[in-house]
Design a protein around this motif. Sequence first.
Motif, mmCIF file in Angstrom:
data_model
loop_
_atom_site.group_PDB
_atom_site.id
_atom_site.type_symbol
_atom_site.label_atom_id
_atom_site.label_comp_id
_atom_site.label_asym_id
_atom_site.label_seq_id
_atom_site.Cartn_x
_atom_site.Cartn_y
_atom_site.Cartn_z
ATOM 1 N N ARG A 496 37.745 50.091 46.121
ATOM 2 C CA ARG A 496 39.020 49.863 46.818
ATOM 3 C C ARG A 496 40.133 50.735 46.250
ATOM 4 N N TYR A 497 39.926 51.306 45.060
ATOM 5 C CA TYR A 497 40.893 52.228 44.467
ATOM 6 C C TYR A 497 40.476 53.678 44.656
ATOM 7 N N GLY A 498 39.476 53.895 45.490
ATOM 8 C CA GLY A 498 39.007 55.253 45.729
ATOM 9 C C GLY A 498 38.193 55.820 44.598
ATOM 10 N N LEU A 499 37.639 54.946 43.746
ATOM 11 C CA LEU A 499 36.846 55.373 42.602
ATOM 12 C C LEU A 499 35.359 55.194 42.898
ATOM 13 N N GLN A 500 34.565 56.140 42.454
ATOM 14 C CA GLN A 500 33.122 56.099 42.681
ATOM 15 C C GLN A 500 32.395 55.858 41.365
ATOM 16 N N PHE A 501 31.380 55.013 41.428
ATOM 17 C CA PHE A 501 30.547 54.717 40.262
ATOM 18 C C PHE A 501 29.097 54.938 40.681
ATOM 19 N N LYS A 502 28.546 56.093 40.321
ATOM 20 C CA LYS A 502 27.241 56.491 40.839
ATOM 21 C C LYS A 502 26.092 56.200 39.877
ATOM 22 N N ALA A 503 26.391 56.011 38.618
ATOM 23 C CA ALA A 503 25.328 55.861 37.616
ATOM 24 C C ALA A 503 24.563 54.562 37.819
ATOM 25 N N GLU A 504 23.292 54.583 37.447
ATOM 26 C CA GLU A 504 22.430 53.411 37.576
ATOM 27 C C GLU A 504 22.024 52.830 36.225
ATOM 28 N N SER A 505 21.808 53.685 35.228
ATOM 29 C CA SER A 505 21.323 53.184 33.946
ATOM 30 C C SER A 505 21.574 54.209 32.845
ATOM 31 N N GLY A 506 21.305 53.746 31.594
ATOM 32 C CA GLY A 506 21.344 54.648 30.441
ATOM 33 C C GLY A 506 22.733 55.165 30.104
ATOM 34 N N LYS A 507 22.745 56.347 29.492
ATOM 35 C CA LYS A 507 23.999 56.946 29.038
ATOM 36 C C LYS A 507 24.929 57.265 30.204
ATOM 37 N N ASP A 508 24.351 57.500 31.379
ATOM 38 C CA ASP A 508 25.191 57.840 32.530
ATOM 39 C C ASP A 508 26.183 56.722 32.845
ATOM 40 N N VAL A 509 25.770 55.468 32.603
ATOM 41 C CA VAL A 509 26.651 54.337 32.900
ATOM 42 C C VAL A 509 27.906 54.408 32.038
ATOM 43 N N ILE A 628 61.298 34.516 37.660
ATOM 44 C CA ILE A 628 60.444 35.324 38.539
ATOM 45 C C ILE A 628 59.957 36.547 37.769
ATOM 46 N N PHE A 629 58.661 36.867 37.929
ATOM 47 C CA PHE A 629 58.040 37.965 37.194
ATOM 48 C C PHE A 629 57.163 38.801 38.123
ATOM 49 N N ASP A 630 57.027 40.075 37.767
ATOM 50 C CA ASP A 630 56.047 40.933 38.429
ATOM 51 C C ASP A 630 54.703 40.766 37.735
ATOM 52 N N GLY A 631 53.639 40.794 38.524
ATOM 53 C CA GLY A 631 52.307 40.663 37.947
ATOM 54 C C GLY A 631 51.257 41.241 38.868
ATOM 55 N N HIS A 632 50.015 41.077 38.496
ATOM 56 C CA HIS A 632 48.912 41.509 39.354
ATOM 57 C C HIS A 632 47.786 40.485 39.251
ATOM 58 N N VAL A 643 46.790 35.329 37.587
ATOM 59 C CA VAL A 643 47.799 36.389 37.666
ATOM 60 C C VAL A 643 48.212 36.759 36.245
ATOM 61 N N GLU A 644 48.124 38.059 35.932
ATOM 62 C CA GLU A 644 48.593 38.554 34.640
ATOM 63 C C GLU A 644 49.926 39.250 34.851
ATOM 64 N N ASP A 686 45.874 43.324 43.039
ATOM 65 C CA ASP A 686 47.054 43.321 43.909
ATOM 66 C C ASP A 686 48.319 43.019 43.105
ATOM 67 N N SER A 687 49.386 43.755 43.391
ATOM 68 C CA SER A 687 50.677 43.489 42.770
ATOM 69 C C SER A 687 51.334 42.305 43.463
ATOM 70 N N VAL A 688 51.888 41.388 42.695
ATOM 71 C CA VAL A 688 52.498 40.179 43.262
ATOM 72 C C VAL A 688 53.753 39.834 42.467
ATOM 73 N N LYS A 689 54.597 39.005 43.069
ATOM 74 C CA LYS A 689 55.736 38.410 42.370
ATOM 75 C C LYS A 689 55.485 36.910 42.278
ATOM 76 N N VAL A 690 55.686 36.363 41.083
ATOM 77 C CA VAL A 690 55.419 34.942 40.883
ATOM 78 C C VAL A 690 56.583 34.275 40.170
#
Length: 707
Positions: A496-509, A628-632, A643-644, A686-690
């Motif tokens: 969802r952030y446009g990041l790809q994770f292609k590795a399956e095992s071993g050092k590649d992970v 009120i605080f900003d968080g995600h 929410v942190e 997700d960014s939120v206000k709480v």
Amino acid sequence: MVKRGRRTVTAEERASFIMCLLREQPERSFTLRQVASASGGDYGDGVRTTGVILKQLAAQGLVERVSRKYRLARRHQPVYTGCLVARQSGTLAIVREDGKIINISQQNCHTALEGDRVEVILLRRTGSGGLDGEVRRVVERSGRLCTGTTEAITSRTIKVRTDSRRMPPYICLSRAEHPSLAAGKRVTVSIVRWDDESRLPDGRLIEVLGDEGENDAEMHSIMAEYGLPYRFDEAVEREASRIAGRITKEEYASRRDMRAVPTFTIDPDDAKDFDDALSLRAAGEGLWEVGVHIADVSYYVRPGSLLDKEARERGTSVYLVDRTVPMLPESLSNGLCSLRPGEEKLCFSAIFTMDENLKLHDEWFGRTVIRSGRRFTYADAQRVIETGKGDMSDEIAVLNRLAKALRRERIRGGALIYERREAKFDLDDKGRPTGISFKEATDANHLIEEFMLLANRQVARYCSRTRGGRQRTMVYRIHDKPDSDKLEKFRSFIRRYGLQFKAESGKDVTREINGILSQTKGRPEENTVSMLAIRSMAKAEYSTGNIGHYGLAFKYYTHFTSPIRRYPDILVHRLLAHYLDGGRPADADELEKMCREASERETAAAEAERASIKYKMAEYMSARQHNIFDGHISGLTDWGMYVELENSIIEGTVHLRDMEDDYYWFDYRSQTVYGRSSGRTFTLGDSVKVRVRSTDLRRRTIEFEFV
């Protein structure tokens, strides 16, 4: 009677067949037709006859009917005995001798509690092949301590409201035995009698910790809750105080003298126990002798002594928000064993001769005597690195250069490089949190880290060698490969952030994860992505069975460098000394038992540390109600969202039941919370206000609401 082939089956035989069937699979419930078929009556009037026999068996109390199915009556079920342990799902369980786990829901535990030794019968086999059971009898109470607060005092009883959700909500004490005990006191208690789950259990007062809300009382409550002692018995303190600090001539003569070699320590600014030091000197053309010197705790803490038993029982020092609870008395941890500057100290050292390309030309392990010339804080050492000026600047420059090369080599080898800003509460003189500050790892931190890793790896490698065709027994720090299901969740999440994770095992992970952590550094989703990456990893533990350390990409790894604060390091020192003296492989069974104990104590200490952080979070936010605080969003469950808050370690919850603008539900597959009418969605990161809705210091919880 019913004919079976050419032979007539009597009712008595049919009943015997049925009982054999039910006893062979006591966890199953059978339909009437299944019973009839299995006992040879699946034709003619066999089903009708089987039904009659089952009714007769039920009348005799041998069979019971549950939801139109039949099963072996509970009083005739096979009984399994074991200690109740908590599972991540929230249920309790026992492990049978064949290794199968019997899960027991809270309602089927009755008066049994975690740690109790119980008798269990089977109820059913689940669709996934698991076993569900029910506690039939408590064989032996664990004597586990529970923390709580006194309230509702009557002429006869004092009700203690307990802290743990795994304990009954209230435990009763006798007012006659404690006439002066007032309400609002933090106490530790144990259950002495609880035979009827419809009544409150009777307890025994162990200790009054202080007033509710008072900092020491709350921290001591956390220690007690996790079974961690927060002070030493007088006998242990006396034994520690009797240890002579003077180094004898014989001891000097038996050790390698490193007192003339430039040596220093680097530790946090508030550290009191210094258990590792580094030394450096030239060892020829292009060669350096690097010494990793570790406090020789095993010289003072001898096997079988009170100190040894105490250290083994504790397993580790505990680091709460406002204090360190040491594994050893302060006369040792901060005194005799601590490598304080200007003092001659006994060490167990790993000394390496290496070139600038990190090739090890020689290594030596053994007992030494050193004198640290300087105590650096991380900030002090970092200034020397950055400016090139100050005490031991030449030695620090060389070690920093070598440490960076070691770090690059580890990364190339597939090590996971995970760094997160270290947050800590700023506390006033009464332990109340006034703010939050952050520390980031610097080159000075990495300098110490890399040489400690090198020593741990090489000691593990040396001790793992065979002797006389037999494998030496060793205490390893192991880390298994990641769980494939967790990795798949991580893979789908980061898309969802446009990041790809292609590795399956071993050092590649690990290389892929390192790349993703690098890409998200400084971005809003950094904390969430790094947190989920770590959660996809297995948990490191101690074992005599070596599987390597996945996260570090080391084939051999142990803990050798912190014996003041970790009991396994003391064991490793003893093993190393034993093998250096030509000793035979140590007893694997006893060491494996110690490894399990150490792993359990490490987990308890980590949970206590988290509990202290949660308490300070709730305490800090209780003074900021309705702000009120900003968080995600940092976590999702079927009942709500975590929410942190931004630029903090504060985390709280938003309950779905409190979101009144729509009906919200959690889709586990997509890891998304949906609004049924509005179509509004919430997902991890997700960014939120709480706004702070409420805090509960007793439960150490914070509740937010969306703004």
